[in-house]
Design an enzyme around this catalytic site. Structure first.
Site, PDB file in Angstrom:
ATOM      1  N   LYS A  53      29.514   5.027  17.381  1.00  0.00           N
ATOM      2  CA  LYS A  53      29.788   6.242  18.158  1.00  0.00           C
ATOM      3  C   LYS A  53      28.815   7.356  17.774  1.00  0.00           C
ATOM      4  O   LYS A  53      28.290   8.066  18.632  1.00  0.00           O
ATOM      5  CB  LYS A  53      31.255   6.677  17.963  1.00  0.00           C
ATOM      6  CG  LYS A  53      32.224   5.711  18.653  1.00  0.00           C
ATOM      7  CD  LYS A  53      33.672   5.882  18.261  1.00  0.00           C
ATOM      8  CE  LYS A  53      34.496   4.729  18.856  1.00  0.00           C
ATOM      9  NZ  LYS A  53      35.911   4.737  18.520  1.00  0.00           N
ATOM     10  N   GLN A  97      39.835   7.711  14.561  1.00  0.00           N
ATOM     11  CA  GLN A  97      39.647   6.261  14.635  1.00  0.00           C
ATOM     12  C   GLN A  97      40.919   5.541  14.194  1.00  0.00           C
ATOM     13  O   GLN A  97      41.465   5.824  13.137  1.00  0.00           O
ATOM     14  CB  GLN A  97      38.450   5.853  13.747  1.00  0.00           C
ATOM     15  CG  GLN A  97      38.079   4.388  13.837  1.00  0.00           C
ATOM     16  CD  GLN A  97      37.575   3.987  15.220  1.00  0.00           C
ATOM     17  OE1 GLN A  97      36.779   4.672  15.835  1.00  0.00           O
ATOM     18  NE2 GLN A  97      38.067   2.862  15.729  1.00  0.00           N
ATOM     19  N   ASP A 120      39.395  10.027  23.912  1.00  0.00           N
ATOM     20  CA  ASP A 120      39.848   8.625  23.856  1.00  0.00           C
ATOM     21  C   ASP A 120      40.885   8.352  24.942  1.00  0.00           C
ATOM     22  O   ASP A 120      41.209   7.199  25.225  1.00  0.00           O
ATOM     23  CB  ASP A 120      40.477   8.315  22.482  1.00  0.00           C
ATOM     24  CG  ASP A 120      39.510   7.604  21.541  1.00  0.00           C
ATOM     25  OD1 ASP A 120      38.501   7.051  22.043  1.00  0.00           O
ATOM     26  OD2 ASP A 120      39.762   7.600  20.320  1.00  0.00           O
TER      27      ASP A 120
END
Ligand code: NAP
Length: 288
Positions: A53, A97, A120
């Site tokens: 990322k 995460q 997300d």
């Protein structure tokens, strides 16, 4: 003869478009999009995902900030960090995460993220808005699948789609997106309790396979001329590879591909599109 739906090539083209948008923003004197990722502990898989990322952000000219927290961090400390980043006006997107250590509630942490920075797309507000057909951040894999279908001009209106798998991160959201007004596919979701699954899959113009069972979809389940999107990525032993493993999809590619009009490979299909979707969402958050 089937055509490969090339996720690597499509994602590279999208990264090029995003980089051009960033150059334009910079030329106008705007600040560049900024993504922050919180990584708790040092799980190998999570380390790899987060490093991808950060690398992807650099490639398109985004700013990124990686915040590492020890695996022993308390839920309160993590929530306080999320709160601080929520209020940072220089930050557009915030991701935590997953998975998190057992003593931290993932739901609580996701709920704490400002939905406007939830690139997300896991926050219940974004999930709810997506279901209602309102503007929202859609999570990376379903968004990537929809983008692939769009860029390959796969006809969706009235098409019979069968989604294999009903997880919250892939099967369920992609089934909702495909059936939305304006997209207009006719969608059936099958899962581990489905009867006569092969008969149902055989009807499909478009098959989306997301179950995590390597080679599960075989040629006898696929209608001639179908479009097959293989989301599955399972590590299988491969002694000929240096790593000793390779990724295998949910579709038995060798037997299924000759029956298809279009098919995604594994790797190089949905995976790269999942990665690029986070960049698309972060750019969108910044433009808002
Ligand atoms: P998951 O949460 O484990 O869900 C699997 C789903 O498949 C469940 O709904 C399950 O049914 C269904 N299922 C399992 N065995 C089945 C069977 N024999 N017949 C019919 N349905 C069956 O998995 P996931 O997170 O959605 O991931 C699925 C696969 O996609 C995995 O290989 C994962 O690694 C991969 N993935 C790839 C990407 C990417 O970017 N390429 C992203 C996300 C996931 P029940 O609900 O009835 O248990």
């Amino acid at each position: 003869m089937y055509q490969i739906i090339d996720g690597n090539e499509t994602a590279a083209a999208i990264r090029g478009e995003i980089a051009a948008a960033v150059r334009e923003m910079t030329a106008r004197g705007s600040r560049v999009p900024h993504l922050a990722a919180i990584l708790v502990g040092n799980d190998g898989g999570s380390e790899t995902y987060v490093s991808h990322k950060v690398k992807d952000c650099a490639e398109v000219g985004f700013r990124s900030t990686l915040i590492r927290m020890d695996a022993s961090v308390s839920e309160e400390e993590l929530l306080a960090k999320v709160d601080e980043l929520n209020r940072d006006p220089e930050l557009d997107g915030l991701i935590v995460q997953l998975p998190l250590p057992d003593h931290i509630s993932e739901n609580k942490v996701i709920d704490a993220i400002n939905p406007e920075k939830d690139v997300d797309g896991f926050h219940p507000v974004n999930v709810g808005r997506m279901v209602a057909g309102l503007p929202s951040f859609v999570s990376a894999t379903p968004a990537g699948i929809m983008e692939l279908l769009k860029r390959y001009h796969i006809p969706l209106k009235g098409a019979e789609c069968v989604v294999v798998g009903r997880s919250n991160i892939v099967g369920r959201p992609v089934s909702i997106l495909l059936s939305q007004k304006g997209i207009d596919a006719t969608v059936t979701v099958v899962h581990s309790r489905t009867r006569d699954m092969a008969d149902i899959i055989r009807r499909a113009d478009i098959i989306i396979a997301a179950i995590g069972k390597p080679g599960f979809i075989t040629s006898d389940m696929v209608k001639e001329g179908a479009v097959v999107i293989d989301v599955g990525t399972t590590r299988v032993p491969a002694p000929e590879k240096k790593a000793g493993w390779r990724l295998r999809g949910d579709v038995d590619f060798e037997s299924v591909a000759p029956r298809c009009a279009y098919i995604t490979p594994v790797p190089g299909g949905v995976g790269p599109m999942t990665r690029v979707s986070l960049l698309i969402n972060t750019l969108k958050a910044c433009k808002r």
